[in-house]
Design an enzyme around this catalytic site. Structure first.
Site, PDB file in Angstrom:
ATOM      1  N   ARG A  38      53.657 -18.980  31.422  1.00 38.92           N
ATOM      2  CA  ARG A  38      54.929 -19.645  31.138  1.00 38.92           C
ATOM      3  C   ARG A  38      54.859 -21.148  31.381  1.00 38.92           C
ATOM      4  NH1 ARG A  38      59.472 -15.288  33.334  1.00 38.92           N
ATOM      5  NH2 ARG A  38      59.661 -14.195  31.353  1.00 38.92           N
ATOM      6  N   LYS A 210      61.584   4.666  30.104  1.00 39.28           N
ATOM      7  CA  LYS A 210      62.917   5.217  29.860  1.00 39.28           C
ATOM      8  C   LYS A 210      63.463   4.987  28.457  1.00 39.28           C
ATOM      9  CE  LYS A 210      64.263   4.152  34.584  1.00 39.28           C
ATOM     10  NZ  LYS A 210      64.820   2.940  35.165  1.00 39.28           N
ATOM     11  N   GLY A 367      57.160  -7.676  29.482  1.00 38.63           N
ATOM     12  CA  GLY A 367      56.290  -8.023  30.604  1.00 38.63           C
ATOM     13  C   GLY A 367      55.030  -7.179  30.684  1.00 38.63           C
ATOM     14  N   GLY A 390      62.678  -9.224  29.102  1.00 33.29           N
ATOM     15  CA  GLY A 390      64.019  -8.796  28.704  1.00 33.29           C
ATOM     16  C   GLY A 390      64.510  -9.564  27.490  1.00 33.29           C
TER      17      GLY A 390
HETATM   18  C1  3PG Z   1      62.388 -12.856  33.304  1.00 31.64           C
HETATM   19  O1  3PG Z   1      61.301 -13.032  33.838  1.00 31.64           O
HETATM   20  O2  3PG Z   1      62.787 -11.740  32.942  1.00 31.64           O
HETATM   21  C2  3PG Z   1      63.218 -14.071  33.011  1.00 31.64           C
HETATM   22  O3  3PG Z   1      62.726 -15.184  33.676  1.00 31.64           O
HETATM   23  C3  3PG Z   1      64.658 -13.833  33.360  1.00 31.64           C
HETATM   24  O4  3PG Z   1      64.755 -13.503  34.707  1.00 31.64           O
HETATM   25  P1  3PG Z   1      65.861 -12.467  35.160  1.00 31.64           P
HETATM   26  O5  3PG Z   1      65.527 -11.148  34.528  1.00 31.64           O
HETATM   27  O6  3PG Z   1      65.761 -12.427  36.669  1.00 31.64           O
HETATM   28  O7  3PG Z   1      67.182 -12.989  34.698  1.00 31.64           O
HETATM   29 MG    MG Z   2      63.919  -9.904  33.795  1.00 29.94          MG
END
Ligand code: 3PG
Ligand code: MG
Length: 410
Positions: A38, A210, A367, A390
């Site tokens: 990132r 899930k 992720g 997300g």
């Molecule tokens: C992440 O890594 O999912 C983003 O940086 C957003 O973070 P958050 O899910 O804690 O809002």
């Molecule tokens: Mg997140």
């Protein structure tokens, strides 16, 4: 689908204070950054603004900050990494109020081309704008620090937070530019094109534990893709919906009807919906997750009561890989099995490999799948490894992204 938003190329930052919201929410272990993706992804925009002669004020959240401000969730390690990568000092302002006197003083002292990084925006409870947290006031304080605002935090663009979206209201009010950075542009161009205007055949591969986490993305991608492949723990609720017995496998009873609906929807739309035809099974879930485990492979119609499916099997790997071979666009989100365990990682590795080997446009979001691709050294062979977890999922769901909506149209 070209992004019709103002970008950093649409204004010159010379002499201007530009607040850049990045997603520097990087994994840390003992104060060391374990994955700099990132940070590297944010560099093009930062360099552009430096070259313009802008005064570059970077901000981001890090972690969840559940217990209030603390040094473990400080952005100090990010400032260090950024300084090294840019080959120039990125001054870190460790002001726990983020926008307090120390910050104002540092901003006032900036010269053209200087870069500073503010403290973790979640050190201010108001960042996660809920009315009772008065995020508006914090957003205004952020806006007061700058002339223009750039959002390059794709990974956070699904959050309607003070530094992601609310801030733009105040920057606009005083006539400043609100633009997206190069990272935002790239992510939206690739993900947006893949979903809205794909080169076909378009194959979407979804995994993860899930079904409940993927309801909307399954529904949306089914309409857009030619083939939808489902693996991972959530495949067992689909198999159950098709009438198979799944033994001790992960099953969400409350989503069986939903899965039936999706199977019917695929038929009606003439889309291919592929599920695992064989599985790596074991008597129990590995504990700890990377424990030695005895597995065997069984076909999906032969899962007995005493076992659980924990990865896709070799026949499924071949089936899925062949589908990828014939695709022109592939989007992948979510592991195929319990990939944290070496014996149960083969399905996930095979999908990563199939994406790396294809000439098709290949996009990895989420992720776990992004981490798998990087760990295997395949990242360079993928068209886009999204920096959003997300966020990429919500984007694939077709949801409105507050961080994008907040930016001015061209
Ligand atoms: C992440 O890594 O999912 C983003 O940086 C957003 O973070 P958050 O899910 O804690 O809002
Ligand atoms: Mg997140």
């Amino acid at each position: 689908m070209a992004l019709n938003k103002k970008s950093v190329d649409d204004f010159n930052a010379k002499g201007r204070r530009v607040l850049v919201r990045c997603d520097f929410n990087v994994p840390l272990k003992n104060g060391e950054i374990t994955d700099e993706t990132r940070i590297v992804a944010a560099l093009p925009t930062i360099k552009k603004l430096i070259n313009d002669g802008g005064k570059v004020i970077l901000c981001s959240h890090l972690g969840k900050v559940k217990e209030g401000p603390n040094e473990k969730e400080s952005l100090a390690p990010v400032a260090k990494a950024l300084s090294e990568k840019l080959g120039k000092e990125v001054k870190f302002i460790s002001d726990y109020t983020v926008t307090g006197e120390a910050t104002t003083a540092a901003v006032n002292a900036m010269n053209e081309g200087d870069v500073i990084l503010l403290q973790n925006t979640r050190f201010r409870m108001e960042e996660e704008t809920k009315p009772e947290k008065a995020g508006e006031a914090f957003a205004k304080e952020l806006a007061d620090l700058c002339d223009d605002y750039v959002c390059d935090a794709f990974g956070s663009s699904h959050r309607a937070h003070a530094s992601v979206s609310v801030v733009t209201k105040y920057v606009r009010e005083k006539g400043g530019n609100c633009a997206v950075g190069y990272l935002m542009q790239k992510e939206i161009d690739f993900l947006g094109n893949a979903v809205e205007n794909p080169v076909r055949p378009f194959v979407a591969i979804l995994g993860g534990a899930k079904v409940a986490d993927k309801l909307n993305v399954i529904n949306n991608l089914l309409e857009k893709c030619d083939t939808l492949i489902i693996g991972g723990g959530m495949a067992y609720t689909f198999l159950k919906a098709k009438g198979y017995e799944v033994g001790k496998s992960l099953l969400d009873e409350t989503k069986i009807d939903y899965c039936k609906e999706m199977i019917e929807k695929a038929e009606k739309l003439g889309k291919k919906l592929l599920l695992p035809i064989d599985n790596a099974v074991a008597a129990d879930f590995p504990d700890p997750i990377d424990a030695k485990i005895d597995i065997c492979y069984v076909d999906s119609d032969k899962i007995t009561d005493d076992v659980m499916g924990l990865d896709i099997g070799p026949k499924t790997i071949e089936l899925f890989a062949n589908e990828v071979k014939n695709a022109k666009t592939v989007v992948w989100n979510g592991p195929m099995g319990v990939f944290e365990n070496p014996k149960l990682a083969e399905g996930t590795i095979a999908v990563a490999k199939a994406l790396a080997e294809t000439d098709a446009i290949s996009i990895v979001g989420g992720g776990d799948s992004a981490a798998a691709v990087k760990k295997l050294g395949f990242a360079d062979k993928i068209t886009l490894v999204s920096t959003g977890g997300g966020a990429s999922l919500e984007y694939l769901e077709g949801r409105e992204m507050p961080g994008i909506t907040a930016i001015q149209d061209k």
